[in-house]
Write an enzyme that holds these catalytic residues in place. Structure first.
Site, PDB file in Angstrom:
ATOM      1  N   TYR A 146      54.087  74.957  46.736  1.00 14.91           N
ATOM      2  CA  TYR A 146      53.123  73.868  46.928  1.00 14.91           C
ATOM      3  C   TYR A 146      52.659  73.903  48.376  1.00 14.91           C
ATOM      4  CZ  TYR A 146      51.320  69.038  47.223  1.00 14.91           C
ATOM      5  OH  TYR A 146      50.527  67.927  47.429  1.00 14.91           O
ATOM      6  N   ASP A 241      53.819  79.334  55.090  1.00 16.20           N
ATOM      7  CA  ASP A 241      53.725  77.869  55.046  1.00 16.20           C
ATOM      8  C   ASP A 241      55.115  77.328  55.383  1.00 16.20           C
ATOM      9  OD1 ASP A 241      52.584  75.336  52.669  1.00 16.20           O
ATOM     10  OD2 ASP A 241      53.749  75.220  54.515  1.00 16.20           O
ATOM     11  N   LYS A 269      55.575  67.838  58.733  1.00 15.52           N
ATOM     12  CA  LYS A 269      56.855  67.148  58.556  1.00 15.52           C
ATOM     13  C   LYS A 269      57.623  66.949  59.877  1.00 15.52           C
ATOM     14  CE  LYS A 269      57.142  68.663  53.757  1.00 15.52           C
ATOM     15  NZ  LYS A 269      57.065  67.460  52.938  1.00 15.52           N
TER      16      LYS A 269
HETATM   17  P1  KE4 Z   1      51.433  67.055  53.118  1.00 11.52           P
HETATM   18  O1  KE4 Z   1      49.940  67.115  52.885  1.00 11.52           O
HETATM   19  O2  KE4 Z   1      52.150  66.293  52.026  1.00 11.52           O
HETATM   20  O3  KE4 Z   1      51.787  66.545  54.539  1.00 11.52           O
HETATM   21  O4  KE4 Z   1      52.017  68.542  53.110  1.00 11.52           O
HETATM   22  C1  KE4 Z   1      51.765  69.348  51.994  1.00 11.52           C
HETATM   23  C2  KE4 Z   1      52.813  70.446  51.953  1.00 11.52           C
HETATM   24  C3  KE4 Z   1      52.472  71.714  52.371  1.00 11.52           C
HETATM   25  N1  KE4 Z   1      53.378  72.721  52.371  1.00 11.52           N
HETATM   26  C4  KE4 Z   1      54.658  72.503  51.984  1.00 11.52           C
HETATM   27  C5  KE4 Z   1      55.631  73.636  51.990  1.00 11.52           C
HETATM   28  C6  KE4 Z   1      55.065  71.214  51.557  1.00 11.52           C
HETATM   29  O5  KE4 Z   1      56.347  71.009  51.164  1.00 11.52           O
HETATM   30  C7  KE4 Z   1      54.132  70.163  51.541  1.00 11.52           C
HETATM   31  C8  KE4 Z   1      54.479  68.766  51.062  1.00 11.52           C
HETATM   32  N2  KE4 Z   1      55.757  68.594  50.464  1.00 11.52           N
HETATM   33  C9  KE4 Z   1      55.902  67.523  49.503  1.00 11.52           C
HETATM   34  C10 KE4 Z   1      57.373  67.462  49.097  1.00 11.52           C
HETATM   35  N3  KE4 Z   1      57.821  68.591  48.456  1.00 11.52           N
HETATM   36  C11 KE4 Z   1      55.417  66.224  50.013  1.00 11.52           C
HETATM   37  C12 KE4 Z   1      55.927  65.015  49.286  1.00 11.52           C
HETATM   38  C13 KE4 Z   1      54.866  64.351  48.464  1.00 11.52           C
HETATM   39  O6  KE4 Z   1      53.955  65.046  47.989  1.00 11.52           O
HETATM   40  O7  KE4 Z   1      54.996  63.119  48.297  1.00 11.52           O
END
Ligand code: KE4
Length: 438
Positions: A146, A241, A269
């Site tokens: 993701y 990523d 994060k």
């Molecule tokens: P954000 O747009 O949520 O800040 O980041 C996206 C993203 C990009 N790359 C990786 C490897 C990520 O894990 C994420 C976001 N992770 C999820 C949890 N697995 C965010 C939690 C959520 O969607 O509520």
């Protein structure tokens, strides 16, 4: 003992009036584990408190950022002091270069970078930049990975997309994903085949170097090296990523642990210490294509926001200063927790596969090795849901999805390890009759 969640229930009903599902991010709705999601009103160290006053040991840590623990005093102080000087200017500030220098210290491959407000923005912008730099349209991503919710990346994605069991998302037209090649993770031959078919049409390969969004799935030996060699050979860029793994697996993330130098890196994060912050960066010649220097447009009202910079400097600064002790401590605590629960599962005859990379891990309710998204989807998600509920009732809040990683922070100590193993002992007893290993 089921916890009283009356106040959370009332507040969740109120939220549902105006917020779809009562949440601002789907995984928070507890759809795949069932039950009422507690609403959090306060957090400190390794603990959360809900609206009914229940206390929980936190293992999702805001999905990664809270490596120092919640409300770390020096982070709170830094944000308070920054806020007192104004919350946003829409002009450059000294703090941006200060945090950028810390990123470069931790990630030498990041010769230049740009701050954005989320991991989604970071990954989306990295793809655009890779396409501009190479003049190519196609890119490779991996099933179960993701990279945020921009259209082209919402193909066989992990995290909330996998949790909801949906292939992608409605509203993403075929045209938006026609250049997205989604391949199985940990399968070098699939990458070789894609490159022999698409050759010099592939702009980049974007990968979670250790997958966190299908649950935790580490790379097989040599896998990341193979991605580096294949992309090098074909003129495609390798994008790590590290939104989740950055500053987590090591100060320099997975690229430090596995000794791979990607062309670009996405961060988020931990970078913002819990405030809205992401970044994408890499080789200077690539980054110089970004406006205002070059033709690739990317912008953001709150990019480099002074409060996020303050929280990031306080958080990353602490990790840099104490790198020699922080990561061994996280390794020791995480091993005790992850392996301790695995041992309890074995004792109760519960089929459990534990994948861990440093202080991120997942207990997969499965008897097989979990090395790909396909194997992760064969897990017993009902058993996971029962385990999640049984742990929550004992005050241990795991990520509410089999397809997420759990996180340990510096605020988790021996007492938290003991409490977790005691809770797991009870939880496994409720599971054991139904889950005898074959
Ligand atoms: P954000 O747009 O949520 O800040 O980041 C996206 C993203 C990009 N790359 C990786 C490897 C990520 O894990 C994420 C976001 N992770 C999820 C949890 N697995 C965010 C939690 C959520 O969607 O509520």
């Amino acid at each position: 003992m089921t916890r009283i969640l009356e106040r959370s229930r009332v507040l969740h009903r109120r939220a549902e009036q105006l917020l779809p599902g009562g949440v601002d991010s789907p995984v928070r709705a507890f759809q795949s584990v069932g039950g009422e999601p507690p609403l959090v009103v306060r957090a400190e160290g390794a603990y959360l408190w809900d609206a009914d006053g229940n206390k929980y040991l936190d293992y999702f840590g805001s999905w990664g950022p809270m490596i120092l623990g919640h409300a770390a005093p020096h982070v709170v102080r830094a944000v308070q002091e920054a806020a007192a000087r104004g919350t946003s200017f829409g002009a450059s500030t000294p703090a941006e270069a200060e945090l950028a220098e810390m990123v470069h210290t931790a990630f030498p491959s990041v010769e230049m970078l740009r701050f954005v407000s989320s991991g989604t923005e970071a990954a989306m912008s990295a793809i655009r930049l890779a396409r501009a730099f190479t003049g190519r349209k196609f890119f490779v991503k991996f099933e179960g990975c993701y990279h945020g919710h921009s259209d082209a990346l919402l193909v066989k994605a992990g995290s909330g997309v996998a949790t909801l069991g949906i292939p992608g998302s409605a509203g993403v037209p075929e045209e938006a994903i026609q250049h997205t090649l989604a391949l199985p993770y940990n399968d070098v031959s699939a990458v070789e085949a894609a490159f022999s078919r698409y050759q010099d049409k592939i702009a980049c390969v974007i990968v979670e170097p250790v997958v966190g969004n299908a649950g935790c799935i580490p790379p097989q030996p040599g896998y990341l090296q193979a991605l580096r060699e294949i992309t090098e050979r074909s003129g495609a860029l390798l994008v790590f990523d590290e939104v989740m793994t950055g500053f987590r697996l090591a100060l320099g993330g997975a690229q430090e642990v596995y000794g791979i130098r990607p062309d670009m890196t996405c961060l988020g994060k931990i970078l913002g210490g819990g405030l809205t912050c992401g970044a994408f960066g890499g080789r200077a010649e690539i980054m110089r294509m970004l406006a205002p220097l070059g033709p690739v447009y990317q912008a953001g009202t709150l990019s480099g926001n002074p409060l996020a910079m303050a929280a990031g400097i306080a958080t990353v600064g602490h990790l840099i200063e104490h790198r020699d002790t922080v990561y061994p401590q996280l390794e020791k605590t995480s091993a005790a927790i992850a392996e301790g629960v695995a041992q309890i599962a074995r004792k109760h005859g519960v089929a459990l596969t534990t994948n861990r990379a440093g202080s991120m891990f997942t207990w997969f309710f499965s008897g097989e090795p979990i090395t790909s998204y396909a194997s992760a989807t064969r897990c017993d998600t009902k058993a996971f849901a029962a385990f999640h509920r049984a742990m929550l009732d004992q005050g241990v809040w795991l990520p509410p999805s089999q397809f997420e990683a759990a996180f340990v922070g510096l605020a988790h100590g021996e007492m938290e390890v003991r409490a977790t193993l005691e809770a797991a002992q009870c939880a496994m007893e409720t599971l054991a009759p139904a889950r005898k290993v074959d």
